[in-house]
Each structure stands twice: as C-alpha cells, then as structure tokens.
Motif scaffolding. Structure first.
Motif, PDB file in Angstrom:
ATOM      1  N   MET A   1      14.641  16.950   5.423  1.00 53.00           N
ATOM      2  CA  MET A   1      13.464  16.285   5.941  1.00 53.00           C
ATOM      3  C   MET A   1      13.471  14.825   5.484  1.00 53.00           C
ATOM      4  SD  MET A   1       9.413  17.120   5.254  1.00 53.00           S
ATOM      5  CE  MET A   1       9.380  16.822   3.514  1.00 53.00           C
ATOM      6  N   GLU A   2      13.340  13.947   6.431  1.00 54.06           N
ATOM      7  CA  GLU A   2      13.284  12.519   6.122  1.00 54.06           C
ATOM      8  C   GLU A   2      11.864  12.141   5.740  1.00 54.06           C
ATOM      9  OE1 GLU A   2      15.927  10.341   6.171  1.00 54.06           O
ATOM     10  OE2 GLU A   2      17.176  12.099   6.565  1.00 54.06           O
ATOM     11  N   THR A   3      11.745  11.320   4.702  1.00 55.76           N
ATOM     12  CA  THR A   3      10.420  10.889   4.259  1.00 55.76           C
ATOM     13  C   THR A   3      10.303   9.374   4.337  1.00 55.76           C
ATOM     14  OG1 THR A   3      11.096  10.775   1.943  1.00 55.76           O
ATOM     15  CG2 THR A   3      10.139  12.861   2.714  1.00 55.76           C
ATOM     16  N   GLU A   4       9.072   8.926   4.300  1.00 53.31           N
ATOM     17  CA  GLU A   4       8.812   7.493   4.309  1.00 53.31           C
ATOM     18  C   GLU A   4       7.736   7.205   3.275  1.00 53.31           C
ATOM     19  OE1 GLU A   4       7.470   4.001   7.401  1.00 53.31           O
ATOM     20  OE2 GLU A   4       8.562   5.727   8.125  1.00 53.31           O
ATOM     21  N   GLU A   5       7.905   6.103   2.551  1.00 53.64           N
ATOM     22  CA  GLU A   5       6.901   5.680   1.589  1.00 53.64           C
ATOM     23  C   GLU A   5       5.965   4.694   2.260  1.00 53.64           C
ATOM     24  OE1 GLU A   5       8.554   4.063  -1.992  1.00 53.64           O
ATOM     25  OE2 GLU A   5       8.871   6.042  -2.843  1.00 53.64           O
ATOM     26  N   LEU A   6       4.676   5.004   2.218  1.00 53.83           N
ATOM     27  CA  LEU A   6       3.661   4.101   2.738  1.00 53.83           C
ATOM     28  C   LEU A   6       3.054   3.370   1.552  1.00 53.83           C
ATOM     29  CD1 LEU A   6       1.796   6.521   5.185  1.00 53.83           C
ATOM     30  CD2 LEU A   6       3.694   4.980   5.705  1.00 53.83           C
ATOM     31  N   ARG A   7       3.058   2.056   1.586  1.00 53.95           N
ATOM     32  CA  ARG A   7       2.425   1.249   0.538  1.00 53.95           C
ATOM     33  C   ARG A   7       1.162   0.673   1.148  1.00 53.95           C
ATOM     34  NH1 ARG A   7       5.788   0.532  -3.687  1.00 53.95           N
ATOM     35  NH2 ARG A   7       7.938   1.146  -3.338  1.00 53.95           N
ATOM     36  N   ILE A   8       0.015   1.198   0.704  1.00 54.05           N
ATOM     37  CA  ILE A   8      -1.253   0.853   1.328  1.00 54.05           C
ATOM     38  C   ILE A   8      -2.184   0.248   0.288  1.00 54.05           C
ATOM     39  CG2 ILE A   8      -3.197   1.686   2.693  1.00 54.05           C
ATOM     40  CD1 ILE A   8      -1.417   4.104   3.444  1.00 54.05           C
ATOM     41  N   PRO A   9      -2.542  -1.037   0.455  1.00 57.21           N
ATOM     42  CA  PRO A   9      -3.519  -1.630  -0.459  1.00 57.21           C
ATOM     43  C   PRO A   9      -4.935  -1.279  -0.018  1.00 57.21           C
ATOM     44  CG  PRO A   9      -2.709  -3.294   1.056  1.00 57.21           C
ATOM     45  CD  PRO A   9      -1.968  -2.012   1.369  1.00 57.21           C
ATOM     46  N   CYS A  10      -5.777  -0.937  -0.970  1.00 62.39           N
ATOM     47  CA  CYS A  10      -7.180  -0.654  -0.682  1.00 62.39           C
ATOM     48  C   CYS A  10      -7.859  -1.963  -0.277  1.00 62.39           C
ATOM     49  CB  CYS A  10      -7.861  -0.058  -1.910  1.00 62.39           C
ATOM     50  SG  CYS A  10      -9.645   0.167  -1.729  1.00 62.39           S
ATOM     51  N   ILE A  11      -8.632  -1.931   0.780  1.00 60.84           N
ATOM     52  CA  ILE A  11      -9.298  -3.152   1.254  1.00 60.84           C
ATOM     53  C   ILE A  11     -10.494  -3.529   0.375  1.00 60.84           C
ATOM     54  CG2 ILE A  11      -8.542  -2.845   3.641  1.00 60.84           C
ATOM     55  CD1 ILE A  11     -11.385  -1.841   4.302  1.00 60.84           C
ATOM     56  N   VAL A  12     -10.882  -2.640  -0.538  1.00 61.16           N
ATOM     57  CA  VAL A  12     -12.005  -2.932  -1.430  1.00 61.16           C
ATOM     58  C   VAL A  12     -11.507  -3.454  -2.776  1.00 61.16           C
ATOM     59  CG1 VAL A  12     -14.020  -1.963  -2.618  1.00 61.16           C
ATOM     60  CG2 VAL A  12     -13.459  -1.214  -0.299  1.00 61.16           C
ATOM     61  N   CYS A  13     -10.635  -2.701  -3.440  1.00 59.84           N
ATOM     62  CA  CYS A  13     -10.193  -3.071  -4.791  1.00 59.84           C
ATOM     63  C   CYS A  13      -8.802  -3.715  -4.835  1.00 59.84           C
ATOM     64  CB  CYS A  13     -10.225  -1.860  -5.711  1.00 59.84           C
ATOM     65  SG  CYS A  13      -8.968  -0.600  -5.341  1.00 59.84           S
TER      66      CYS A  13
END
Length: 70
Positions: A1-13
């Motif tokens: 299974m291929e995976t992907e890393e999502l780097r998501i900054p919180c729009i609040v903090c």
C-alpha cells in the motif's frame, strides 16, 4: 500500500501536523468521499484538520462553551 504524508498547518495556531494516509484513500477524498469514510483510521481531530484546516485542540477550544448552551 502506497502512503502519502500530508503536512497541514492549523489555520488558528499555525502548528503543522503530519498525517500519513493511503494514496488510494486520499484520492477517494479528493473525488468526493466524506473524510470519515475515506480515512476511518484517523482520529476525529485529524479528519477535522483535513476538512477545515483547524487542529483538534483549537477546534475544541473554539467550541468548548457550546455544551453549555441549550
């Protein structure tokens, strides 16, 4: 299974979280699947981050008084 890393900054903090998801599941989400169906293995807070850009901690703080209403 291929995976992907999502780097998501919180729009609040602005704290960036890294979520690892299946590429197939990410495509399902992009094609219109609901986050809870595409990513059942993620926590509700992690799915909220994907949906709204708000991390679970900030989401809880924003709505902590809602339980008192009604």
């Amino acid at each position: 299974m291929e995976t992907e890393e999502l780097r998501i900054p919180c729009i609040v903090c602005s704290m960036t979280q890294v979520l690892t998801v299946s590429e197939d599941d990410l495509q399902k989400y992009k094609d219109g699947a609901h986050a809870q169906h595409a990513f059942p293995y993620l926590s509700a807070g992690d799915r909220e981050l994907i949906i709204s850009g708000v991390c679970g901690s900030c989401f809880d703080e924003m709505f902590e008084d809602d339980d008192d209403e009604g």
